[in-house]
Design an enzyme around this catalytic site. Structure first.
Site, PDB file in Angstrom:
ATOM      1  NE  ARG A 168     -22.777   2.740 -16.131  1.00 56.77           N
ATOM      2  CZ  ARG A 168     -21.790   1.850 -16.148  1.00 56.77           C
ATOM      3  NH1 ARG A 168     -20.726   2.019 -16.907  1.00 56.77           N
ATOM      4  NH2 ARG A 168     -21.859   0.764 -15.392  1.00 56.77           N
TER       5      ARG A 168
ATOM      6  CB  THR B 140     -32.164   1.127 -10.346  1.00 56.63           C
ATOM      7  OG1 THR B 140     -31.200   1.807 -11.157  1.00 56.63           O
ATOM      8  CG2 THR B 140     -31.536   0.783  -9.016  1.00 56.63           C
TER       9      THR B 140
HETATM   10  C1  GFP Z   1     -24.013   0.245 -10.586  1.00 61.01           C
HETATM   11  C2  GFP Z   1     -24.286  -1.202 -10.838  1.00 61.01           C
HETATM   12  C3  GFP Z   1     -25.776  -1.441 -10.985  1.00 61.01           C
HETATM   13  C4  GFP Z   1     -26.470  -0.948  -9.736  1.00 61.01           C
HETATM   14  C5  GFP Z   1     -26.093   0.490  -9.473  1.00 61.01           C
HETATM   15  C6  GFP Z   1     -26.654   0.988  -8.163  1.00 61.01           C
HETATM   16  O1  GFP Z   1     -24.517   0.965 -11.671  1.00 61.01           O
HETATM   17  O2  GFP Z   1     -26.046  -2.796 -11.185  1.00 61.01           O
HETATM   18  O3  GFP Z   1     -27.856  -1.050  -9.877  1.00 61.01           O
HETATM   19  O4  GFP Z   1     -24.687   0.658  -9.422  1.00 61.01           O
HETATM   20  O5  GFP Z   1     -26.260   0.138  -7.128  1.00 61.01           O
HETATM   21  F1  GFP Z   1     -23.654  -1.595 -11.983  1.00 61.01           F
HETATM   22  P1  GFP Z   1     -23.664   1.920 -12.610  1.00 61.01           P
HETATM   23  O6  GFP Z   1     -23.391   3.162 -11.831  1.00 61.01           O
HETATM   24  O7  GFP Z   1     -22.433   1.165 -12.949  1.00 61.01           O
HETATM   25  O8  GFP Z   1     -24.556   2.185 -13.783  1.00 61.01           O
END
Ligand code: GFP
Ligand code: GFP
Length: 833
Positions: free
Chosen positions: A567, A674
């Site tokens: 993102r 991830t």
């Molecule tokens: C959020 C966090 C990430 C994390 C994911 C899954 O991601 O650091 O890895 O959740 O726990 F920011 P976004 O949905 O915001 O991309």
């Protein structure tokens, strides 16, 4: 209402059962049969889309048979199950994944070849299920894959959005958002279940009544009732035994309501109500800048939470009747972020007003049922809803929230007597001219466990976000480090590397990823290095073709492929990457012999439609790219590619071809990440900050196999305390100054000076909130190390192999086992034949 605490028996790799491997003749016949009898077409006429649908139907036959057996086994064994409530499930495409998990990929490929059809081509016909934004949604998708693989009883619950995340086009360098239509022609994997429709009340008022026993009774008279229609997407575990369900709710107008209005002459009103009801599941994350948008989001959250709870209760009652005492030992609900937090007062409402339990009994059940995962510390992402919105849409829930808070405040009083400030801080209700409900606080108070998603993140949740809750309830806050499914993110997306690994260490690594460790024995082996890097090269050739097709840009697969895909957000610092690219460009212009291995920087990113600066950064990347890519003076040493419409299926093409993985968030901001795990698993080397799961990746691969740079969390804190001034860097670093000033000229935007100035301003006058300038030098130095390492081909090959070899920890199977042990206390249930 105590939960069962038997730990599940550790289950090591179960080889795929040969009995469900179908031979290619059977598959071929099934595909042709569906082509004829389900699609009404013929081999002579069928196009790729028809072949894709016929193949899906043939696969789905296998899937549904296992689904039926799974449901039967779960029912007969009266299993405890986890219910994963999530506003997002970023499933991507299902064909390849399902074929691999059923163990019928090769046979299907051969069957289709005999029919003159190419499986890879027809897989391109499948639209991505993009029912999510980013990491949180993809995590949910990886988790349900692992749950099924580990034979754990689980249901994913979410919303059946008509339109998923927007489709991104790039026009003149700018992001344009187009509606995503993932099911225009139907989706062959989903099953509509009208037999399980739920009715959901909204609006209206609460009547207070006095029962015979003098007890106060509350009755909610809703002003609107909408229907929730479930769609089931089967989730196939690896090995093809357990097939769980992802159940997504679609909103519809309720018939009788419309009928009455219509008969009373309100034809237009009846229409209006239809539209209103159907709007609920229309789009993912409606723009919430307006009041109406905010309302819609809260209604979405309530709608899917309430439908799911009713569904769970229906299933529970079928087995246990009206006896609620076993509810929390049979049911655990994981709240994926605060989006479904409204489920807490909803369950309380059902227990109090419907089941007529007393408060303490109801609360004991409810608070032993829910657990909550926090995914971010960014304050803007911690949801708050105006109390008056609750009053309008969910009046009874607001009363219940006040009561939960009242009782919670008595607890706070016991721990910090007379401390008003503490009460204000911890309260579920934020006082002020516009009273707000803090969904994060509600989630912590109403759950038995709260987890962060990487070690450092969970530590910061304890230390900075919820320290008082940690003090009040020691042990409630815990960690489960994220993971990714190696089935999709290595086996399916990188078949060449998977085959090489199979040849070296056998084929059970997809179920036991620690086995990859054995590859370390070959890290110095010249032949293996050559094979490993040859596959990387071929994957890069394939990506180069894709890049050409998508953007018209020629890239050389011999260059370093340096990838940042995620993102678009300031904290993820795509603009730090961009500034460094501009620095390289400047150095090359100043010195055409500047020593660097050719590099291709590849970006994929969507910006939230309302996030102006994020969109400006996309524009800046594209403008800089155009200028560099057309400048002969750089001698092919530098290319910049922005791939439009980044999504799961595109990630599956980029990741196997990446040499370098950019994980460069400001320390303390990326909860886990991830993508960092996926890239490293496929042999890319990370350049990254000590943030999120990067820290754990570094622990696994060793400092010599990763490029760490930048300020740490503590150093950033210290910088804050002494006062951070980005002008210090601008004034004292000539390269930084030159680059930022360059942004203000029309060098990258001919005829439009200043078109990129917002970027400069955010980094200077804007205060550079994400410390881009503070980390620039160290980032640039780390890139020089990357360059030097790549030039040493043996060293690089070794590092890349060791990255793949050391990723065992990051399988989502390990995450799920951690959830089972620390939170869910589930037992596996083998599916009976
Ligand atoms: C959020 C966090 C990430 C994390 C994911 C899954 O991601 O650091 O890895 O959740 O726990 F920011 P976004 O949905 O915001 O991309
Ligand atoms: C589930 C679904 C139902 C569906 C059956 C089919 O049963 O909608 O008809 O499976 O096997 F929910 P429940 O366990 O949910 O009742």
């Amino acid at each position: 209402s105590k939960t069962t605490t038997k730990t599940p028996k550790a289950r090591l790799s179960t080889p795929i059962d040969k009995s469900i491997k179908l031979d290619k003749k059977i598959i071929k016949d099934a595909i042709v049969r569906h082509l004829h009898c389900s699609l009404g077409t013929d081999e002579n006429k069928a196009n790729n889309h028809a072949w894709w649908k016929a193949t899906c139907a043939a696969v789905q036959e296998q899937v549904l048979e296992q689904l039926r057996k799974t449901q039967k086994s779960h029912y007969l064994n009266d299993t405890r199950a986890v219910h994963y409530f999530s506003a997002e499930f970023l499933m991507g495409r299902l064909m390849s994944n399902n074929l691999h998990n059923l163990g019928m990929f090769e046979q299907t490929q051969q069957a289709l070849t005999e029919l003159g059809v190419n499986l890879t081509d027809i897989m391109e016909e499948e639209p991505d299920m993009a029912l999510g934004n980013g990491g949180l949604g993809r995590l949910a998708a990886c988790f349900i894959d692992s749950l099924a693989t580990l034979d754990l009883p689980a249901v994913g619950y979410g919303l059946h959005y008509e339109h998923g995340l927007f489709r991104q086009e790039i026009k003149n360098g700018e992001q344009i958002e187009r509606p995503d239509s993932w099911r225009d022609y139907g989706n062959p994997w989903e099953i509509c279940r009208p037999e399980s429709i739920q009715e959901i009340p909204l609006y209206g008022y609460v009547e207070t009544k006095y029962g015979d026993n003098g007890r106060i009774k509350k009755e909610w008279h809703p002003g609107l009732i909408v229907k929730g229609l479930p769609w089931d997407i089967p989730v196939v575990g690896y090995g093809g035994k357990t097939v769980n369900v992802l159940r997504l709710w679609q909103s519809q107008a309720s018939d009788y309501f419309n009928w009455d209005v219509f008969n009373a002459g309100g034809y237009l009103d009846a229409q209006k109500e239809n539209v209103q009801a159907e709007t609920i599941s229309k789009v993912l994350y409606p723009n919430d800048e307006t009041e109406a948008g905010k309302e819609l989001r809260l209604i979405q959250q309530y709608f899917f939470s309430a439908c799911s709870l009713k569904d769970i209760i229906r299933r529970y009652k079928r087995a246990h009747g009206d006896n609620w005492s076993r509810f929390s030992s049979q049911v655990v609900i994981q709240l994926n972020d605060t989006h479904p937090a409204i489920a807490i007062p909803e369950l309380m409402r059902i227990l109090l007003d419907r089941a007529e339990l007393d408060w303490d009994t109801a609360w004991a059940i409810s608070s032993n049922t829910f657990a909550y995962t926090n995914h971010t510390l960014l304050p803007e992402a911690l949801e708050k809803w105006p109390a008056r919105m609750f009053e309008k849409i969910l009046p009874r829930h607001l009363e219940i929230i006040y009561e939960i808070n009242h009782r919670f405040m008595l607890e706070v009083e016991k721990v910090w007597p007379g401390n008003v400030a503490m009460k204000q801080k911890l309260s579920i209700i934020e006082e002020g001219s516009d009273k707000m409900v803090r969904m994060g606080n509600l989630s912590v108070v109403g759950s038995f466990k709260v987890n962060g998603v990487a070690e450092i993140h969970s530590a910061l949740v304890k230390k900075n976000l919820f320290p008082e809750f940690d003090h009040m309830w020691p042990g409630k806050l815990t960690n489960v480090t994220n993971g990714i499914t190696p089935r999709r993110w290595l086996k399916a997306c990188n078949p060449k590397l998977s085959n090489l690994i199979d040849d070296k260490i056998g084929s059970d690594w997809p179920l036991d990823l620690n086995k990859l460790q054995e590859l370390a024995n070959y890290a110095d082996n010249a032949k293996f290095q050559k094979q490993f890097m040859q596959i990387k090269f071929e994957n890069k050739q394939a990506l180069a073709i894709e890049i050409k097709a998508l953007t018209g840009i020629d890239v050389d697969p011999k260059a370093i492929f340096d990838v940042q895909i995620k993102r678009l957000h300031e904290y993820k610092r795509q603009h730090l990457n961009l500034l460094h690219i501009m620095a390289l460009y400047r150095r090359l212009l100043a010195n055409p012999n500047y020593d660097m291995h050719p590099r291709v920087f590849i970006f994929g990113a969507k910006a939230a439609p309302g996030y102006k600066l994020a969109k400006d950064i996309i524009y800046a990347i594209n403008q800089v790219a155009t200028r560099i890519n057309n400048d002969k003076r750089v001698n092919g040493k530098l290319k910049v590619v922005f791939l439009p419409n980044y999504r799961v299926s595109l990630a599956e093409k980029i990741i196997p071809a990446a040499d370098v993985s950019e994980q460069i968030s400001t320390a303390g901001k990326e909860a886990s990440g991830t993508g960092n795990m996926k890239l490293s698993l496929n042999g890319a080397l990370t350049i990254g900050t000590l943030d999120g799961a990067n820290i754990e990746i570094a622990e696994e691969v060793g400092d010599e196999n990763i490029f760490i740079f930048g300020l740490t969390v503590d150093e950033i804190d210290a910088l804050h305390k002494t006062g951070y001034n980005p002008f210090d860097y601008y004034d004292n670093n000539r390269e930084i100054k030159a680059i930022l000033d360059w942004l203000e000229t029309d060098y990258f935007t001919p005829g439009k000076p200043g078109a990129l100035a917002s970027l400069k301003h955010s980094l200077l006058e804007g205060g550079d909130p994400y410390k881009v300038l503070a980390d620039f030098e160290s980032y640039s130095a780390a890139h020089e190390k990357v360059d030097a390492a790549y030039k040493d081909t043996t060293r690089w090959a070794k590092m890349a192999i060791l990255n793949s070899a050391k990723m065992g920890k990051f399988t989502s199977d390990r995450s799920i086992k951690d959830y089972v042990e620390r939170i869910w206390k589930l037992e596996a249930c083998k599916v009976d034949e």
